[in-house]
Design a protein around this motif. Structure first.
Motif, mmCIF file in Angstrom:
data_model
loop_
_atom_site.group_PDB
_atom_site.id
_atom_site.type_symbol
_atom_site.label_atom_id
_atom_site.label_comp_id
_atom_site.label_asym_id
_atom_site.label_seq_id
_atom_site.Cartn_x
_atom_site.Cartn_y
_atom_site.Cartn_z
ATOM 1 N N TYR A 101 -60.593 83.017 -26.483
ATOM 2 C CA TYR A 101 -60.350 84.213 -27.295
ATOM 3 C C TYR A 101 -61.354 85.335 -27.026
ATOM 4 N N GLU A 369 -68.363 74.287 -34.149
ATOM 5 C CA GLU A 369 -68.371 75.170 -35.309
ATOM 6 C C GLU A 369 -68.230 76.624 -34.873
ATOM 7 N N TYR A 372 -64.664 77.364 -33.826
ATOM 8 C CA TYR A 372 -63.791 77.471 -35.001
ATOM 9 C C TYR A 372 -63.947 78.849 -35.637
ATOM 10 N N THR A 373 -65.204 79.323 -35.712
ATOM 11 C CA THR A 373 -65.444 80.650 -36.280
ATOM 12 C C THR A 373 -64.786 81.738 -35.437
ATOM 13 N N ASP A 375 -62.272 81.346 -33.322
ATOM 14 C CA ASP A 375 -60.817 81.194 -33.396
ATOM 15 C C ASP A 375 -60.291 81.819 -34.691
ATOM 16 N N HIS A 376 -60.979 81.536 -35.768
ATOM 17 C CA HIS A 376 -60.578 82.067 -37.076
ATOM 18 C C HIS A 376 -60.656 83.595 -37.077
ATOM 19 N N PHE A 377 -61.736 84.140 -36.524
ATOM 20 C CA PHE A 377 -61.891 85.592 -36.493
ATOM 21 C C PHE A 377 -60.811 86.240 -35.625
ATOM 22 N N LYS A 379 -57.780 85.142 -34.850
ATOM 23 C CA LYS A 379 -56.441 85.083 -35.442
ATOM 24 C C LYS A 379 -56.318 86.026 -36.634
ATOM 25 N N ASN A 380 -57.426 86.216 -37.359
ATOM 26 C CA ASN A 380 -57.387 87.112 -38.513
ATOM 27 C C ASN A 380 -57.572 88.575 -38.138
ATOM 28 N N SER A 381 -57.927 88.830 -36.871
ATOM 29 C CA SER A 381 -58.134 90.205 -36.441
ATOM 30 C C SER A 381 -56.846 90.863 -35.987
ATOM 31 N N GLU A 406 -62.497 91.695 -40.735
ATOM 32 C CA GLU A 406 -63.529 90.995 -41.494
ATOM 33 C C GLU A 406 -64.871 91.137 -40.802
#
Length: 879
Positions: A101, A369, A372-373, A375-377, A379-381, A406
């Motif tokens: 990503y 960890e 994961y952070t 990946d989360h950022f 997908k939420n971006s 975020e």
């Protein structure tokens, strides 16, 4: 009938027992067009549901803007099955690995900072339009087709609906795909910016005029690989590369560079990235079990495949269980591969890779960890939705950047950018700087209607080329990359050592660096602290050699019908050395030096000559003094008893001349002892030859006198008038005078001179007198031999003549000794070297002089001292 979806096309799946028509994809498409509207809608929904669930549809991440930077990134690896209409299509999703990503997020971070910077792109916004190509040529073409289509439908040159103004396209694909991208973009004169190592082919501006590399051409790390191999003295290596154009070029280039440096690539393995089980020639791996170093010419698409192949090979070999070292060509952060569960590093000791110098490296502690952070950022971006062209069955997943993102800590942002070594991020900034220069240049030609009304210039992609060709564009693009004095793009590299610990955890350290010093000249610098840390944490690096190293003092000799790295060790010859291991050849010592016993060092040679201080010189000096005193004593006796018959017999004056010449010839031996100098070299041979010729001439005169005296006793013989001192003296003068003439010619044409012989003795410099002319030396010596032979023959014939004091017998014995000595002298003189040659000549002088003195004068001295009764005139007359 049931319908299902596979990848991007919808196919029929027949119920059990129902025959399905066979045919081509055209038949299936025609059948699809005949479906009822409600069936078509349900089928479309089912396909979309499957695609959404498994996320294998083509992806497009974008942010709107008045100007767009396009991007073709390879972030997700997927396996594409070849479609076959002989079997029922599978509904299983293609194999996919984790998406990288950070490649999309680099666009997000860079564009956001550029738009927030008030000094760039005044009064306009910059957006991006990034497509995922899945490392696949077909997906690359589809992405470019969508990027070049201005309207909603994928139809180039057709504008309807959406409007785009793409000013440049960034890509980091392999060379083959870069050529594919360049071919499509070249029609529209859109700049193609590459942030990857590309082939030299793409540097041809005739074929690729709109291609702008941000990194040097591929192969910039090849010299560093070779230097690294040489640093650890690895001579047996294996080469691994994908069976692509880049891979074949890597094989040719690296093999040539290694062989020139004396390293043998005895294993060369290429593999097809499309095959799950590529062919592996295990015979070569079994034959070369000593190969522990493998150089992997990989790219972004095939890195993991190569490690899987090597794992299979090492598993079959199973000896050793762990100890192989990989040297890889990739220039990006390697940490993500250690968390890929499908790749095993069980048999790997460590890995060396080359990163851009001065770039940061990601700290991958707590990688799970962190990922994961990230990946989360990611997908939420983005807000993603599926769109489809009305005339196509293909669906594209478009993800638009959210207006409000975020918060992300700076440390996490830097870590994300570090994974790609800031290449994409810095390249976008470099392009924006060039675009800003073009924007300002166009703004100067824009007119103002009033101070509040400003007409925004409309820039096209082709207007950016003149600014991208500036050297400033390259110098400021990426840290560690610069233009050299010849205008060539070069880079300084850090050598990163990835250590795989026994517990299979990993750590990395900057092992050294590779800096460019000139054209094809590189300087390899090793971090000694890193070396110590490496040896402390894990076992030392394994050897990779065919044979043991040749120690200093030896040189390599190739074995027949074997690679050059398999060799024998031969000791260096006398006078040559080798100071390092595995020397290709021995180095000859300077003339004034010699090799030590181990042939590893040159020591100064000792200057050698017949010296008065050494034992041989002392012995010869003592003999010379003794013989000279003995001769002078005999001369004194003859002078004291000069009136006795035995002294008067056979010419008293000739006896005096003979004794004096013998004494002088003995004393000439001093000219041969000591350091040779110009005067002694001129005198030693000539003085000895002349003096000795006088002595032999005196003996010859004595012999002739004996013969004439006997003939004079016969009645009527007229030779009596020859019996006089004048005749004897003339013989001495004429015979010795001829020798003096020979020596004068010698001195006048080729005079002897001091010389040094550095080659006869390996450890000595022989200081000697060069005779000047060997011919003249042997002429003088031969002349003395000629006189000696005549004298010997006449004395031998006259030995039995009557007479009380007949010297013919004495002369015969003396000349026999004399000739024996000098006949032995010639082979002895030729077979010895250095000071011993001088010693042989001195010994010959002393021996021959002693023979003459002892054989001729010893009997007479005996009669004078011990038998005076025989030394009377009465005794003489009675005989």
């Amino acid at each position: 009938m049931d319908y299902s979806c596979s990848s991007y096309l919808c196919f029929f799946k027949a119920d059990p027992g129902l025959e399905t028509p066979s045919g081509t994809p055209v038949v299936l498409l025609l059948l699809l067009l005949l479906l009822p509207q409600e069936v078509w809608g349900n089928l479309k929904a089912k396909c979309l549901l499957t695609l959404t669930k498994n996320e294998v549809s083509p992806q497009n991440h974008y942010r709107p803007g008045e100007f767009l930077i396009g991007g073709i990134v390879s972030a997700t690896k997927a396996r594409f099955e070849r479609l076959s209409f002989k079997t029922t299509p599978s509904t299983e999703v293609n194999d996919m690995t984790t998406t990288e990503y950070w490649k999309m997020l680099s666009f997000l971070f860079a564009i956001k900072e550029i738009n927030q910077n008030p000094h760039i792109l005044f009064n306009s916004t910059l957006g991006y339009n990034v497509y995922e190509n899945y490392f696949h040529e077909q997906m690359t073409s589809e992405a470019l087709l969508d990027l070049l289509s201005e309207g909603e439908a994928n139809v180039p040159n057709y504008s309807c609906g959406r409007q785009r103004n793409t000013v440049a396209v960034l890509e980091g694909a392999d060379t083959d795909m870069s050529i594919q991208i360049s071919t499509m973009l070249g029609t529209y004169k859109i700049p193609q910016i590459s942030y990857s190592f590309d082939s030299q082919i793409l540097s041809d501006k005739t074929q690729f005029p709109f291609f702008y590399p941000m990194l040097p051409a591929e192969g910039v790390q090849y010299p560093g690989m070779v230097e690294l191999v040489l640093h650890f003295r690895w001579t047996l290596v294996g080469l691994l590369a994908p069976d692509t154009e880049n891979g074949q070029r890597f094989m040719r280039t690296m093999s040539s560079m290694l062989i020139r440096k004396g390293v043998c690539p005895v294993i060369s393995q290429t593999f097809s990235p499309a095959l799950r089980r590529p062919f592996i020639d295990m015979k070569e791996y079994h034959r070369w079990r000593k190969v522990n170093i493998f150089i992997y010419g990989t790219d972004t698409n095939t890195c993991g495949i190569g490690f899987k192949i090597m794992h299979q090979i090492f598993k079959i070999l199973a000896e050793p269980l762990r100890g192989k070292v990989m040297i890889i060509t990739i220039r990006w952060d390697f940490s993500t591969y250690f968390h890929d569960k499908s790749i095993s590093f069980q048999y790997i000791h460590s890995i060396f890779s080359f990163l851009m110098k001065k770039n940061q490296m990601a700290n991958y502690d707590g990688y799970i960890e962190f990922y994961y952070t990230m990946d989360h950022f990611a997908k939420n971006s983005f807000l993603c939705s599926y769109t489809k062209d009305a005339f196509s069955v293909k669906v594209r997943r478009q993800c638009r950047e959210r207006e409000e993102l975020e918060a992300l800590r700076k440390e996490e942002k830097d870590r994300i950018l570090t994974l790609d070594s800031y290449f994409i991020y810095n390249t976008i900034w470099a392009v924006s700087q060039a675009f800003n220069a073009a924007y300002l240049s166009s703004s100067r030609r824009t007119t103002f209607k009033n101070i509040k009304s400003f007409k925004i210039p409309v820039l096209k992609a082709w207007q950016l080329h003149s600014f991208l060709q500036s050297s400033q564009f390259y110098n400021n693009c990426i840290s560690g990359v610069y233009l050299d004095e010849d205008g060539e793009m070069v880079a300084d590299l850090d050598i990163v050592h990835w250590m795989i610990l026994p517990n299979m955890s990993t750590t990395k350290v900057t092992f050294g660096s590779l800096e460019r010093e000139g054209y094809l000249d590189f300087k390899l610098m090793i971090n000694q602290n890193a070396t110590a840390k490496m040896e402390m944490m894990i076992k030392p690096l394994p050897l990779s050699r065919c044979v043991e190293s040749c120690s200093p003092g030896f040189m390599k000799v190739a074995q027949e019908e074997k690679p050059i790295c398999c060799y024998n060790c031969h000791q260096c010859a006398e006078g040559s050395i080798s100071t390092k291991e595995d020397a290709d050849k021995c180095t000859k010592c300077p003339e004034d030096q010699h090799s030590n016993t181990n042939q590893v060092r040159c020591n100064p040679k000792i200057k050698s000559y017949l010296s008065y201080e050494e034992n041989l010189g002392i012995i010869l000096t003592s003999i010379i003094l003794f013989l000279s005193l003995t001769t002078s004593f005999a001369l004194r006796i003859f002078i004291k008893f000069m009136e006795t018959p035995i002294v008067k017999a056979n010419n008293r004056d000739l006896s005096y001349i003979l004794l004096v010449s013998l004494m002088l010839s003995i004393l000439t031996s001093f000219l041969f002892i000591g350091r040779p100098r110009r005067v002694t070299c001129l005198l030693r041979q000539t003085a000895f030859s002349i003096v000795f010729s006088i002595a032999i001439s005196s003996i010859l005169a004595k012999t002739i006198t004996v013969v004439l005296a006997f003939l004079a006793t016969k009645p009527g013989n007229k030779v009596q008038r020859w019996l006089g001192k004048s005749f004897a003296n003339s013989i001495v003068l004429s015979c010795s005078g001829l020798q003096a003439i020979i020596c004068s010619i010698w001195l006048g044409t080729f005079p002897p001179f001091p010389d040094s012989d550095m080659h006869s003795q390996p450890r000595e410099i022989i200081l000697q007198c060069n005779e000047g002319s060997v011919t003249m030396f042997y002429v003088a010596l031969g002349y003395m031999g000629f006189l000696s032979a005549i004298c010997f023959m006449m004395a031998f014939l006259a030995r039995n003549l009557p007479g009380t004091f007949n010297e013919a017998k004495l002369i015969s014995f003396s000349m026999l000794v004399f000739c024996s000595v000098w006949v032995s002298f010639v082979p002895a003189y030729l077979s010895t070297k250095g000071k011993y040659t001088v010693a042989v000549q001195v010994f010959s002088i002393l021996a021959s002089s002693t023979g003459l003195l002892g054989c001729i004068f010893s009997p007479k001295c005996y009669i004078i001292f011990f038998r005076p009764d025989l030394n009377t005139k009465e005794h003489l007359m009675s005989k």
